[in-house]
Design an enzyme around this catalytic site. Structure first.
Site, mmCIF file in Angstrom:
data_model
loop_
_atom_site.group_PDB
_atom_site.id
_atom_site.type_symbol
_atom_site.label_atom_id
_atom_site.label_comp_id
_atom_site.label_asym_id
_atom_site.label_seq_id
_atom_site.Cartn_x
_atom_site.Cartn_y
_atom_site.Cartn_z
ATOM 1 N N GLU A 95 0.834 -1.208 0.000
ATOM 2 C CA GLU A 95 0.000 0.000 0.000
ATOM 3 C C GLU A 95 0.866 1.254 0.000
ATOM 4 O O GLU A 95 1.848 1.339 0.740
ATOM 5 C CB GLU A 95 -0.893 -0.034 1.240
ATOM 6 N N LEU A 109 -12.138 0.302 -3.563
ATOM 7 C CA LEU A 109 -12.085 -0.910 -4.390
ATOM 8 C C LEU A 109 -11.970 -0.556 -5.875
ATOM 9 O O LEU A 109 -12.236 -1.371 -6.748
ATOM 10 C CB LEU A 109 -13.319 -1.785 -4.134
ATOM 11 N N SER A 110 -11.561 0.683 -6.139
ATOM 12 C CA SER A 110 -11.239 1.138 -7.496
ATOM 13 C C SER A 110 -12.401 1.131 -8.465
ATOM 14 O O SER A 110 -12.271 0.678 -9.608
ATOM 15 C CB SER A 110 -10.103 0.301 -8.083
ATOM 16 N N SER A 111 -13.516 1.666 -8.033
ATOM 17 C CA SER A 111 -14.635 1.780 -8.969
ATOM 18 C C SER A 111 -14.262 2.718 -10.120
ATOM 19 O O SER A 111 -14.693 2.518 -11.254
ATOM 20 C CB SER A 111 -15.884 2.288 -8.250
ATOM 21 N N GLU A 143 -7.037 10.305 -15.161
ATOM 22 C CA GLU A 143 -7.475 10.537 -13.777
ATOM 23 C C GLU A 143 -6.604 11.620 -13.122
ATOM 24 O O GLU A 143 -7.107 12.491 -12.432
ATOM 25 C CB GLU A 143 -7.436 9.222 -12.992
ATOM 26 N N ASP A 172 -4.245 0.509 -9.630
ATOM 27 C CA ASP A 172 -5.652 0.175 -9.854
ATOM 28 C C ASP A 172 -5.939 -0.084 -11.336
ATOM 29 O O ASP A 172 -6.646 -1.023 -11.696
ATOM 30 C CB ASP A 172 -6.560 1.318 -9.357
#
Ligand code: GLA
Length: 389
Positions: free
Chosen positions: A37, A127-129, A162, A174
């Site tokens: 992480e 959760l990387s939507s 992004e 991600d």
């Protein structure tokens, strides 16, 4: 739990809206990170898996240079032109605009399409939507515009959109895992050269996502602050990233570095070691050690990197006490959202029951638990691979 009908839902909606079946169907998954992480933007290692929660788009070519997209979940339709200058706004369609902008600047030829979209990756849960959405959109453009699909290159394009349009200075994890995930596997990603190595998920264990039900604002500014702190330490050592700094070097320079920055760097350098150790231990089936590494990662994120929260700490503490749990840690950017646990399959049902109970008692928040499967990355289905009922 997982509504397997999302695929059917977008297909049916498309037929209802446009009067005929779509030419294509795309699926792009969210992810959960087992370990590694805040290492990706330090050019380190990560070990995520793509999950069986995803964004789906049913779509067809159109002759106009436009995208007509309906989101079932937001109950909103947008029309975005492909040959005009776009301006920034708000909401889910910013991902679409950001991508169109990057495609044009990177000289990709893009054609128009119409589509219907829905997904079940929880939004804002870590959760990387958004990576799932970006990859699903990119695959739709790539399909109607006949691009040769290079998943790593596409992950980089999505990250750039992004960073530049949405303004989140995220790393590459991600997008890489959403693009390249493999069924039944985790993916060890070297975020410096983007080399990927699949690591099979051992038999007899389940990856369980523990959603604290908490969402925190200001994540972006705290995230960018952590990123700057890491970069300051890297530049103190004359390098571009913490990947170039060894633990020995860091310890030697302890008195010369700001104490907060020292702890941030210690987390990153040690976390990289844990990722490599963890993927090796998974291969060897040494799950007790995998669990220890996950627990150590959580402590380091809590104390050195300071991106955990009370709810995440309680969730992890509750989880690791339950029989059958090898280890648990917060996952994603932090400050709220989800933790992840590795649980022996035969104990999973009891684990879930127990955890729902103890977490609720200690914090009063309702947890959501997803026992997930490692799924494949972004995939496309053509007309003869699906039927609309
Ligand atoms: C977010 C970012 C990723 C990564 C994680 C923390 O999910 O999008 O790039 O930095 O946080 O590991």
């Amino acid at each position: 739990m997982y509504p397997s009908s999302i695929r059917e839902r977008v297909l049916k909606f498309f037929v209802k809206k446009y009067g005929n079946a779509p030419e294509y169907l795309v699926r792009a998954p969210g992810r959960v990170n087992l370990i590694g992480e805040h290492t990706d933007y330090n050019y380190g290692y990560v070990l995520p898996l793509a999950i069986d929660y995803a964004v789906w788009i049913a779509f067809s070519h159109i002759p106009e240079p436009e995208v007509h997209l309906h989101s079932i979940d937001f109950d909103q339709s947008v029309i975005v032109p492909l040959n005009q200058t776009l301006t920034k706004g708000e909401g889910w369609s910013e991902y679409l605009k950001g991508l169109i902008n990057i495609f044009k600047h990177s000289n990709f030829e893009i054609f128009g399409w119409k589509g219907v979209m829905s997904g079940n990756v929880p939004i804002g849960a870590g959760l990387s939507s958004s990576a799932a959405l970006s990859l699903a959109l990119t695959k739709s453009f790539g399909t109607v515009s006949n691009w040769k699909w290079n998943p790593t290159k596409m992950a980089k394009i999505c990250q750039l959109a992004e960073n530049e349009w949405v303004g989140v200075n995220c790393g590459i994890m991600d997008q890489m895992i959403s693009a390249l995930g493999q069924k039944g596997h985790l993916l060890l990603i070297d975020c410096r050269d983007l080399k990927t190595t699949p690591v099979p998920l051992p038999k007899g264990v389940r990856v369980v996502i523990l959603d604290t039900g908490t969402r925190r604002g200001l994540v972006n500014s705290a995230y960018n602050e952590r990123r700057n702190q890491c970069e300051s330490v890297a530049s103190y050592f004359g390098g571009k990233s913490l990947r170039d700094v060894s633990y020995k070097q860091l310890i030697k320079a302890k008195n010369k570095i700001d104490p907060i920055q020292f702890r941030r760097a210690r987390h990153v350098i040690k976390e990289n070691e844990r990722v490599l150790d963890c993927s090796e231990s998974l291969r060897l089936g040494n799950l007790d050690h995998v669990g220890e590494l996950m627990n150590a990662s959580h402590i380091s994120l809590r104390d050195d990197f300071e991106v955990s929260s009370e709810a995440l700490d309680l969730m992890v503490e509750s989880a690791i006490k339950i029989p059958g749990c090898y280890g648990a840690r917060m996952t994603g950017a932090g400050f709220g959202g989800c933790a992840v646990a590795l649980v022996e399959t035969k104990h999973t049902e009891n684990f879930v029951k127990n955890l729902l109970n103890s977490y609720h008692i200690s914090i009063g928040n309702k947890a959501l638990i997803y026992v997930c499967n490692a799924s494949e990355g972004t995939s496309i289905y053509t007309k003869n691979e699906f039927t609309v009922q």
